[in-house]
Write a protein that holds these residues in place. Structure first.
Motif, short mmCIF file in Angstrom:
data_model
loop_
_atom_site.label_atom_id
_atom_site.label_comp_id
_atom_site.label_asym_id
_atom_site.label_seq_id
_atom_site.Cartn_x
_atom_site.Cartn_y
_atom_site.Cartn_z
N MET A 48 0.97 2.74 16.63
CA MET A 48 0.84 1.39 17.16
C MET A 48 -0.09 1.35 18.38
SD MET A 48 2.06 -0.54 19.94
CE MET A 48 3.51 0.39 20.43
N SER A 243 -3.56 -5.98 16.16
CA SER A 243 -2.57 -5.60 17.16
C SER A 243 -1.22 -6.26 16.88
CB SER A 243 -3.05 -5.98 18.56
OG SER A 243 -4.24 -5.28 18.89
N ALA A 244 -1.26 -7.55 16.52
CA ALA A 244 -0.02 -8.25 16.21
C ALA A 244 0.68 -7.62 15.01
CB ALA A 244 -0.32 -9.73 15.92
N LEU A 245 -0.10 -7.23 13.99
CA LEU A 245 0.46 -6.60 12.80
C LEU A 245 1.14 -5.27 13.16
CD1 LEU A 245 0.78 -6.52 9.70
CD2 LEU A 245 -1.46 -5.40 9.59
N LYS A 246 0.47 -4.47 13.98
CA LYS A 246 1.04 -3.18 14.37
C LYS A 246 2.29 -3.35 15.22
CE LYS A 246 -1.73 -0.17 12.47
NZ LYS A 246 -1.24 0.81 11.47
N LEU A 247 2.29 -4.33 16.12
CA LEU A 247 3.45 -4.57 16.97
C LEU A 247 4.67 -4.99 16.13
CD1 LEU A 247 1.87 -6.36 20.05
CD2 LEU A 247 3.15 -4.21 20.08
N VAL A 248 4.44 -5.87 15.16
CA VAL A 248 5.52 -6.32 14.29
C VAL A 248 6.07 -5.16 13.48
CG1 VAL A 248 6.07 -7.75 12.28
CG2 VAL A 248 4.73 -8.72 14.16
N LYS A 249 5.19 -4.34 12.94
CA LYS A 249 5.64 -3.20 12.16
C LYS A 249 6.43 -2.22 13.01
CE LYS A 249 3.03 -1.12 9.27
NZ LYS A 249 1.89 -0.38 8.68
N TYR A 250 5.96 -2.01 14.25
CA TYR A 250 6.62 -1.05 15.13
C TYR A 250 8.03 -1.52 15.52
CZ TYR A 250 7.63 1.66 19.37
OH TYR A 250 8.24 2.45 20.32
N VAL A 251 8.16 -2.81 15.85
CA VAL A 251 9.44 -3.34 16.32
C VAL A 251 10.38 -3.65 15.16
CG1 VAL A 251 10.56 -5.22 17.57
CG2 VAL A 251 8.43 -4.25 18.44
N VAL A 252 9.87 -4.33 14.14
CA VAL A 252 10.72 -4.82 13.06
C VAL A 252 10.98 -3.75 12.00
CG1 VAL A 252 10.96 -6.54 11.24
CG2 VAL A 252 9.93 -7.18 13.43
#
Length: 315
Positions: A48, A243-252
């Motif tokens: 991420m 960046s938004a895609l990676k953040l969502v994948k990392y958290v969710v």
């Protein structure tokens, strides 16, 4: 928080700030740096971080070109605001090909393509492409000069030369910046979409997002300056989206969290990337007005050969 980890993050920010805008592949360099300098973080966080650190770099574009990109600027009249909205329309349109193809393949590419061998091969292939395109442009210059001498004013309609078009071909050095599209405002919708299609190539790590779009711009008739500037603009939605895609994948999906250490690493990396990007962008815009991209092509080939040799020996 371990100061050594912050220094590593700062170094990654330095690499990101330089390589994001030069056509030498920021993702490729970050992957390579990670091979030799590991952050003490989880694999999920690192995957991420290597993408989200680009937010620091993209903020530099927003700062440097704020007036160009702001349709609400009080310094712009009605026509200026309309032109700015039209520019944003072209930027969004150019982002669609990479988004449509890249989002569904994100996991596949991360699993199978994010490695040193792929990066090395992409560095070499597109390094050769840069050299070939610039040599082709040089060979085409005499014909452009001949055409310029046959029209009123000494230059073809819409063409741009860095020196007077009435000059002899021998007066033009390799650093002449020319093309049929000399201003970003004059970029046709069709050309903008074509550049966006070239951006799809950058889904392969080591290709370089800026490199693929600059190559597309040059082949489609842009000056180096216009190809580079539109590449900067095109990065805004692309990087925010990635960046938004990676953040969502990392958290969710990965169940990742942000402790004090992770936040500090993110903050330092993004800040350094922002500051370094300010310098790198200004330097590149000055460089491309007077020099070709051949030096970047040579750099890519040499680096790619070294990296390929290293990974072949290690394997």
């Amino acid at each position: 928080m371990d100061p050594i980890e912050l220094l590593k993050s700062a170094f990654l920010g330095l690499v990101e700030g330089i390589t994001e805008w030069l056509p030498i592949s920021s993702t490729g360099h970050m992957i390579l740096v990670d091979e030799f300098m590991k952050l003490n973080v989880s694999t999920e966080f690192m995957n991420m971080f290597l993408v989200v650190i680009q937010l620091g770099a993209i903020l530099a574009v927003c700062v440097l070109f704020f007036h160009d990109l702001n349709p609400f600027s009080p310094r712009k009249g009605k026509e200026g605001r309309r032109a700015t909205w039209a520019l944003w329309g072209k930027i969004v349109l150019a982002c669609l090909p990479a988004a449509i193809i890249g989002i569904p393949l994100d996991d596949f590419m991360e699993e199978h393509l994010y490695n040193g061998t792929v990066v090395a091969l992409a560095l070499i292939v597109y390094g050769i492409a840069f050299i070939a395109i610039e040599l082709w442009r040089k060979r085409a210059l005499p014909a452009r000069l001949a055409a310029a001498s046959t029209v009123p004013g000494g230059r073809p309609a819409g063409a741009h030369f860095a020196t007077p078009a009435a000059a002899d071909a021998s007066d033009f050095a390799d650093d002449t910046d020319f093309g049929a599209i000399a201003r970003v405002e004059d970029l046709p919708v069709k050309t903008a979409f074509g550049i966006g299609c070239f951006q799809v190539l950058s889904l392969i790590p080591g290709t370089s997002r800026s490199g693929s779009t600059i190559i597309g711009g040059l082949l489609l008739g842009c000056t180096r300056s216009v190809a580079s500037k539109f590449t900067f603009f095109l990065a805004i939605p692309v990087m925010f989206g990635a960046s938004a895609l990676k953040l969502v994948k990392y958290v969710v999906l990965d169940g990742g969290t942000f402790g004090t250490g992770e936040l500090a690493i993110m903050g330092v990396g993004c800040l350094v990337a922002f500051v370094v990007s300010l310098v790198a962008i200004k330097w590149l815009m000055g460089f491309v007005r007077k020099h070709t991209f051949i030096a970047f092509g040579v750099y890519r080939i040499v680096l790619g050969a070294i990296v390929l040799g290293y990974f072949l020996l290690v394997a």
